[in-house]
Design a protein around this motif. Structure first.
Motif, PDB file in Angstrom:
ATOM      1  N   UNK A 150       0.853  -1.187   0.000  1.00 36.35           N
ATOM      2  CA  UNK A 150       0.000   0.000   0.000  1.00 36.35           C
ATOM      3  C   UNK A 150       0.892   1.241   0.000  1.00 36.35           C
ATOM      4  N   UNK A 151       0.551   2.222  -0.853  1.00 32.48           N
ATOM      5  CA  UNK A 151       1.336   3.458  -0.900  1.00 32.48           C
ATOM      6  C   UNK A 151       0.375   4.641  -0.932  1.00 32.48           C
ATOM      7  N   UNK A 203      10.099  25.160   0.938  1.00 30.09           N
ATOM      8  CA  UNK A 203      10.213  24.119  -0.088  1.00 30.09           C
ATOM      9  C   UNK A 203       8.855  23.552  -0.451  1.00 30.09           C
ATOM     10  N   UNK A 204       8.791  22.960  -1.640  1.00 30.04           N
ATOM     11  CA  UNK A 204       7.652  22.116  -1.988  1.00 30.04           C
ATOM     12  C   UNK A 204       7.877  20.769  -1.298  1.00 30.04           C
ATOM     13  N   UNK A 205       6.794  20.267  -0.715  1.00 32.67           N
ATOM     14  CA  UNK A 205       6.931  19.099   0.164  1.00 32.67           C
ATOM     15  C   UNK A 205       5.789  18.119  -0.074  1.00 32.67           C
ATOM     16  N   UNK A 206       6.125  16.875  -0.372  1.00 38.17           N
ATOM     17  CA  UNK A 206       5.115  15.813  -0.485  1.00 38.17           C
ATOM     18  C   UNK A 206       5.562  14.621   0.358  1.00 38.17           C
ATOM     19  N   UNK A 207       4.820  14.290   1.411  1.00 37.33           N
ATOM     20  CA  UNK A 207       5.183  13.095   2.184  1.00 37.33           C
ATOM     21  C   UNK A 207       4.669  11.829   1.477  1.00 37.33           C
ATOM     22  N   UNK A 208       5.428  10.756   1.543  1.00 34.64           N
ATOM     23  CA  UNK A 208       5.002   9.477   0.958  1.00 34.64           C
ATOM     24  C   UNK A 208       4.977   8.446   2.087  1.00 34.64           C
ATOM     25  N   UNK A 209       3.862   7.692   2.154  1.00 35.86           N
ATOM     26  CA  UNK A 209       3.748   6.663   3.189  1.00 35.86           C
ATOM     27  C   UNK A 209       3.468   5.323   2.551  1.00 35.86           C
ATOM     28  N   UNK A 210       3.812   4.244   3.216  1.00 39.15           N
ATOM     29  CA  UNK A 210       3.503   2.928   2.664  1.00 39.15           C
ATOM     30  C   UNK A 210       3.509   1.847   3.728  1.00 39.15           C
ATOM     31  N   UNK A 211       2.934   0.721   3.347  1.00 44.21           N
ATOM     32  CA  UNK A 211       3.043  -0.482   4.174  1.00 44.21           C
ATOM     33  C   UNK A 211       3.888  -1.431   3.338  1.00 44.21           C
TER      34      UNK A 211
END
Ligand SMILES: C=C(O[C@H]1C=CC=C(C(=O)O)[C@@H]1O)C(=O)O
Ligand SMILES: [Mg+2]
Length: 469
Positions: free
Chosen positions: A334-335, A351-359
């Protein structure tokens, strides 16, 4: 120390030494206990004389975990090649397999722990600047203070050999622990006084950026991160404690780190996570695309808004989001990736910021993530191999640990690595500061020069240098 705890520690040591005899090798022994200490910097400072050259410091932006290490019972350094991640991991697993732990043994970031980092590029030979660090360097500390939430833990590590004696070890630990605890009050930190500040080859660097833009327009290279250096000279040998104290006060949203090697110290306040792993949950950060801070609230909001809609910066950012998302997709069930970047505002830059999460899938380790992710297009470029090869050829700088993965992993496989940007290498009374920027087809040498100038400011401010506008 309570009698039962002492007995447990003694028995643990005896069993570690017995194991060392059985295996005819070395066995790692760790004792972990709760202590009262809410000032990790005073612990770092307490080790100044005895453990000079073998200390580290780490604090994450959420202040969930602060780790300070003193001395080392083992230094791990893998050969400099593409297998370096696996080699470090294998040595770590081997030590873990035989390790003995006593005391509080179920808290992350305590107990046996590996702290250190990898250079940006294993194919670059280290020159005099980075020779103390080599291509990668990890410590298992002798003493470690972990602040996990509000609670402090002291871990004492020992590497036992077949001929060691429990009694001698216990005496040694007691002496060292009391010495540390007695030194915890700390003394006033001394300010570092700057005498000289010099940009390294600014004209040549702008020329290199101009050429890179041409190359991006005419070849399949999409992005290349180019860094430059600023040299500072101080009146006296630089105190890393003072620098850390300043960084902690001024950069609350960044990872504050230091890693000593011999007489040198790599120190910084990086806003960029590479990977965090907690059980099967994994987190990364896409951070690329930059703008200065405004002098007033209105001006700052205006600049932020401009950044959120600027095509050049959005492109720079999007390359990083795509690459990290793909690397996650390959090993995660999962992302979760937000569709739009937000702003991350630090003291000197936004800054431009995008967090990415996953299992992540069962069995995928933090070292595999480091290997797959590093360098992201926020540090290297795109396509990855071509960008790194071109950096090697045209940048004219030895990055060493700058922009490399730096962090920790514990015995449970939990850990976190950030990338070593907004950083400096301290060598006696001199410092080398590094700052890079993502060059894309719409870059101009002048604006990238200014952007890297602003990126020097967190370290310049902590070191007492003259800030760039
Ligand atoms: C390479 C650096 O920044 C990276 C991280 C955030 C924004 C960046 C940029 O906008 O160019 C860089 O990719 C550095 O600070 O040395
Ligand atoms: Mg940029």
């Amino acid at each position: 120390m309570a009698i039962s705890e002492e007995t447990e520690q003694f028995q643990g040591l005896a069993s570690a030494i017995q194991k060392a005899k059985d295996l005819n090798g070395q066995v790692l022994f760790s004792h972990i206990k709760k202590i009262n200490c809410n000032n990790p910097l005073s612990f770092y400072q307490a080790g100044r004389e005895r453990y000079a050259g073998e200390r580290f410091f780490w604090e994450d932006p959420a202040k969930d975990i602060t780790i300070t290490g003193l001395g080392n019972v083992k230094k791990l350094q893998a050969a400099s090649n593409a297998d370096r991640y696996r080699e470090v991991e294998m040595s770590w697993i081997k030590l873990q397999n035989a390790a003995v732990k006593t005391g509080v043994t179920d808290v992350e970031a305590t107990g046996p722990l590996l702290f250190g980092g990898f250079s940006f590029d294993y194919e670059t030979n280290s020159t005099l600047l980075w020779n103390q660090f080599g291509d990668n360097l990890f410590y298992i500390p002798a003493f470690m203070l972990s602040l996990v939430g509000e609670q402090a833990y002291l871990t004492t590590n020992l590497l036992c050999s077949p001929d060691d004696s429990e009694k001698l070890f216990i005496d040694m630990i007691n002496e060292r622990e009391s010495f540390l605890i007695e030194s915890l009050n700390g003394t006033e930190l001394r300010a570092n006084t700057l005498v000289k500040q010099k940009e390294v080859k600014p004209k040549e660097w702008k020329q290199t950026v101009a050429e890179a833009v041409e190359e991006i327009k005419t070849t399949d290279l999409d992005k290349i991160v180019l860094a430059r250096e600023l040299r500072l000279v101080f009146e006296r040998s630089i105190d890393s404690e003072k620098v850390l104290e300043q960084l902690i006060a001024e950069q609350p949203l960044s990872y504050i780190f230091s890693l000593e090697a011999g007489g040198d110290c790599f120190v910084g306040a990086t806003p960029e996570r590479l990977i965090k792993k907690q059980g099967n949950e994994v987190f990364s950060t896409c951070l690329a695309g930059s703008m200065g801070r405004g002098k007033t609230e209105e001006e700052d909001a205006c600049l932020g808004n401009e950044l959120l809609h600027d095509q050049k910066n959005l492109q720079e950012h999007q390359y990083v989001v795509s690459m990290i998302s793909n690397a996650f997709e390959a090993v995660c069930e999962k992302v979760i990736v937000p569709t739009e970047p937000k702003l991350m505002k630090n003291r000197h830059i936004q800054h431009l910021y995008t967090p990415v999460r996953g299992i992540c899938n069962e069995g995928v380790t933090i070292f595999e993530f480091v290997e797959n992710l590093h360098p992201t297009p926020a540090m290297g470029g795109l396509p990855k191999e071509e960008a790194v090869a071109r950096i090697r050829e045209i940048e004219g700088l030895e990055r060493g640990f700058y922009a490399g993965p730096l962090g920790w992993v514990d015995a449970y496989g939990n850990g976190e690595f950030a990338v070593g940007i907004r950083s400096a290498l301290l060598q006696d009374n001199e410092a080398s500061l590094f700052a890079g920027c993502g060059v894309v087809e719409d870059s101009t040498p002048e604006s990238e020069f200014q952007e890297t100038g602003i990126k020097f400011n967190p370290m310049l401010s902590a070191l007492g240098g003259n800030l760039n506008e």
